[in-house]
Design a protein around this motif. Structure first.
Motif, PDB file in Angstrom:
ATOM      1  N   MET A  73     -54.049 -17.011   2.488  1.00 34.91           N
ATOM      2  CA  MET A  73     -54.256 -15.899   1.811  1.00 34.91           C
ATOM      3  C   MET A  73     -54.039 -14.505   2.526  1.00 34.91           C
ATOM      4  N   PRO A  74     -53.837 -13.248   1.848  1.00 40.20           N
ATOM      5  CA  PRO A  74     -53.578 -12.289   2.647  1.00 40.20           C
ATOM      6  C   PRO A  74     -54.451 -11.389   3.380  1.00 40.20           C
ATOM      7  N   GLU A  75     -55.815 -11.528   2.970  1.00 35.74           N
ATOM      8  CA  GLU A  75     -56.877 -10.667   3.515  1.00 35.74           C
ATOM      9  C   GLU A  75     -57.434 -11.787   4.924  1.00 35.74           C
ATOM     10  N   ARG A  76     -57.839 -10.988   6.020  1.00 37.66           N
ATOM     11  CA  ARG A  76     -58.368 -11.661   7.205  1.00 37.66           C
ATOM     12  C   ARG A  76     -59.533 -12.492   6.960  1.00 37.66           C
ATOM     13  N   GLU A  77     -60.363 -12.122   5.899  1.00 37.12           N
ATOM     14  CA  GLU A  77     -61.709 -12.786   5.651  1.00 37.12           C
ATOM     15  C   GLU A  77     -61.193 -14.191   5.360  1.00 37.12           C
ATOM     16  N   TYR A  78     -60.256 -14.413   4.606  1.00 36.26           N
ATOM     17  CA  TYR A  78     -59.861 -15.991   4.306  1.00 36.26           C
ATOM     18  C   TYR A  78     -59.856 -16.572   5.543  1.00 36.26           C
ATOM     19  N   GLN A  79     -58.900 -16.025   6.541  1.00 39.81           N
ATOM     20  CA  GLN A  79     -58.941 -16.904   7.969  1.00 39.81           C
ATOM     21  C   GLN A  79     -60.153 -17.021   8.418  1.00 39.81           C
ATOM     22  N   TYR A  80     -60.762 -16.051   8.495  1.00 44.16           N
ATOM     23  CA  TYR A  80     -62.344 -16.229   9.066  1.00 44.16           C
ATOM     24  C   TYR A  80     -62.954 -17.406   8.253  1.00 44.16           C
ATOM     25  N   ALA A  81     -62.856 -17.289   6.973  1.00 43.57           N
ATOM     26  CA  ALA A  81     -63.715 -18.507   6.369  1.00 43.57           C
ATOM     27  C   ALA A  81     -63.156 -19.831   6.860  1.00 43.57           C
ATOM     28  N   ALA A  82     -61.983 -19.775   6.988  1.00 45.88           N
ATOM     29  CA  ALA A  82     -61.245 -21.181   7.568  1.00 45.88           C
ATOM     30  C   ALA A  82     -62.027 -21.548   8.920  1.00 45.88           C
ATOM     31  N   CYS A  83     -62.179 -20.515   9.802  1.00 45.94           N
ATOM     32  CA  CYS A  83     -62.776 -20.751  11.001  1.00 45.94           C
ATOM     33  C   CYS A  83     -64.073 -21.114  10.808  1.00 45.94           C
ATOM     34  N   ASP A  84     -64.955 -20.429   9.849  1.00 42.41           N
ATOM     35  CA  ASP A  84     -66.325 -20.866   9.653  1.00 42.41           C
ATOM     36  C   ASP A  84     -66.304 -22.226   9.098  1.00 42.41           C
ATOM     37  N   TYR A  85     -65.334 -22.557   8.343  1.00 46.35           N
ATOM     38  CA  TYR A  85     -65.541 -24.161   7.771  1.00 46.35           C
ATOM     39  C   TYR A  85     -65.500 -24.928   8.859  1.00 46.35           C
ATOM     40  N   LEU A  86     -64.215 -24.773   9.521  1.00 42.42           N
ATOM     41  CA  LEU A  86     -64.145 -25.772  11.008  1.00 42.42           C
ATOM     42  C   LEU A  86     -64.946 -26.028  11.879  1.00 42.42           C
ATOM     43  N   ALA A  87     -65.648 -24.782  12.187  1.00 43.33           N
ATOM     44  CA  ALA A  87     -66.908 -24.771  12.947  1.00 43.33           C
ATOM     45  C   ALA A  87     -68.276 -25.551  12.271  1.00 43.33           C
ATOM     46  N   TRP A  88     -68.211 -25.520  11.020  1.00 40.66           N
ATOM     47  CA  TRP A  88     -69.368 -26.200  10.313  1.00 40.66           C
ATOM     48  C   TRP A  88     -69.162 -27.567  10.198  1.00 40.66           C
ATOM     49  N   GLN A  89     -67.724 -27.856  10.418  1.00 41.72           N
ATOM     50  CA  GLN A  89     -67.281 -29.484  10.327  1.00 41.72           C
ATOM     51  C   GLN A  89     -66.953 -30.067  11.505  1.00 41.72           C
ATOM     52  N   ARG A  90     -67.296 -29.407  12.605  1.00 37.47           N
ATOM     53  CA  ARG A  90     -66.947 -29.649  14.044  1.00 37.47           C
ATOM     54  C   ARG A  90     -67.133 -30.979  14.350  1.00 37.47           C
ATOM     55  N   LYS A  91     -68.198 -31.447  14.095  1.00 37.48           N
ATOM     56  CA  LYS A  91     -68.584 -32.961  14.613  1.00 37.48           C
ATOM     57  C   LYS A  91     -67.704 -34.106  14.001  1.00 37.48           C
ATOM     58  N   LYS A  92     -66.987 -33.612  12.816  1.00 33.41           N
ATOM     59  CA  LYS A  92     -66.221 -34.402  12.285  1.00 33.41           C
ATOM     60  C   LYS A  92     -64.594 -34.547  12.830  1.00 33.41           C
ATOM     61  N   LEU A  93     -64.512 -33.392  13.564  1.00 31.13           N
ATOM     62  CA  LEU A  93     -62.917 -33.304  14.121  1.00 31.13           C
ATOM     63  C   LEU A  93     -62.702 -34.436  15.062  1.00 31.13           C
ATOM     64  N   GLU A  94     -61.277 -34.754  14.897  1.00 26.84           N
ATOM     65  CA  GLU A  94     -60.705 -35.738  15.489  1.00 26.84           C
ATOM     66  C   GLU A  94     -59.188 -35.441  16.359  1.00 26.84           C
ATOM     67  N   ALA A  95     -59.073 -36.367  17.254  1.00 29.09           N
ATOM     68  CA  ALA A  95     -57.784 -35.812  17.963  1.00 29.09           C
ATOM     69  C   ALA A  95     -56.514 -35.612  16.969  1.00 29.09           C
ATOM     70  N   LYS A  96     -56.544 -35.988  15.745  1.00 25.90           N
ATOM     71  CA  LYS A  96     -55.521 -35.837  14.796  1.00 25.90           C
ATOM     72  C   LYS A  96     -55.476 -34.377  14.298  1.00 25.90           C
ATOM     73  N   HIS A  97     -56.683 -33.638  14.289  1.00 23.47           N
ATOM     74  CA  HIS A  97     -56.723 -32.565  14.051  1.00 23.47           C
ATOM     75  C   HIS A  97     -56.206 -31.470  14.815  1.00 23.47           C
ATOM     76  N   LEU A  98     -55.977 -31.774  15.899  1.00 20.51           N
ATOM     77  CA  LEU A  98     -55.086 -30.914  16.987  1.00 20.51           C
ATOM     78  C   LEU A  98     -53.724 -30.226  16.459  1.00 20.51           C
ATOM     79  N   GLU A  99     -53.042 -31.327  15.516  1.00 22.50           N
ATOM     80  CA  GLU A  99     -52.045 -30.814  14.980  1.00 22.50           C
ATOM     81  C   GLU A  99     -52.287 -29.587  13.983  1.00 22.50           C
ATOM     82  N   LEU A 100     -53.415 -29.800  13.095  1.00 20.85           N
ATOM     83  CA  LEU A 100     -53.973 -28.671  12.145  1.00 20.85           C
ATOM     84  C   LEU A 100     -54.059 -27.255  13.112  1.00 20.85           C
ATOM     85  N   LEU A 101     -54.905 -27.607  14.185  1.00 20.81           N
ATOM     86  CA  LEU A 101     -55.274 -26.313  14.804  1.00 20.81           C
ATOM     87  C   LEU A 101     -54.063 -25.819  15.414  1.00 20.81           C
ATOM     88  N   GLU A 102     -53.076 -26.295  16.117  1.00 19.90           N
ATOM     89  CA  GLU A 102     -51.899 -25.700  16.575  1.00 19.90           C
ATOM     90  C   GLU A 102     -51.173 -25.004  15.645  1.00 19.90           C
TER      91      GLU A 102
END
Length: 201
Positions: A48-77
């Motif tokens: 999405m073009p506006e920066r708040e949408y990227q912030y929302a994605a960051c918020d979402y991942l922070a909220w779901q942090r306990k579910k992150l696995e090694a495979k998600h490093l590809e997404l983070l990269e």
């Protein structure tokens, strides 16, 4: 908001506290706590073009942090390398730290990041242990710093100083010895930032 970010991105103009409330409400309504991480949602927000949408994605991942696995490093990269700036990179590094603790097999990926030509990935590698306190791998921290100490890029030098300063709250003697031993390699900015907390004592 755009001016503060050096006009890198457009903004909707939603203040951070309000955005976080809206994101949390939307995630609860969608049943996110019961669901696995939705990578497509993250990528759609990132596109999405506006920066708040990227912030929302960051918020979402922070909220779901306990579910992150090694495979998600590809997404983070991918996120580190698209629409890159310090705000998004610094928001995401805590996810990398959480993964590195739970999945030691992910460390070779971080070692690759620390040596790549892409400096935002190198910044992420240097900063990924922020907040880990006593769980910080000191040898890895110092290794990544020395591999990047020659770089003249401001965001790398600042990251080195920040990472050392944070670790100085845990092991001040070790940080002081490291800076002294490598004072001819570290930039003045990195040294100044690294020793800030120690000089206040």
């Amino acid at each position: 908001m755009s001016a503060y970010m050096r006009d890198q991105f457009g903004f909707l103009g939603i203040p951070s506290p309000e955005r976080r409330k809206l994101v949390k409400a939307a995630l609860l309504e969608a049943g996110a706590p019961q669901n696995p991480i939705d990578e497509n949602l993250v990528l759609e927000l990132w596109a999405m073009p506006e920066r708040e949408y990227q912030y929302a994605a960051c918020d979402y991942l922070a909220w779901q942090r306990k579910k992150l696995e090694a495979k998600h490093l590809e997404l983070l990269e991918k996120l580190f390398l698209e629409k890159s700036w310090w705000d998004s990179v610094d928001s995401l590094v805590h996810n990398v730290g959480a993964i590195s603790i739970k999945f030691p097999e992910s460390i070779p990926i971080l070692e690759r990041w620390a040596q790549t030509e892409k400096f935002w990935l190198r910044r992420a590698a240097i900063l990924h242990q922020l907040g880990l306190k006593g769980k910080t791998d000191e040898a890895r921290l110092f290794k990544f710093i020395l591999e990047n100490a020659h770089d003249g890029e401001f965001f790398i030098r600042k990251a080195i100083g920040w990472a050392l300063r944070e670790y100085s709250y845990v092991n001040p003697e070790s940080v002081q010895s490291f800076v002294l031993e490598h004072q001819n390699v570290l930039s003045n900015l990195s040294k100044r930032e690294a020793l800030k907390a120690l000089e206040r004592k």
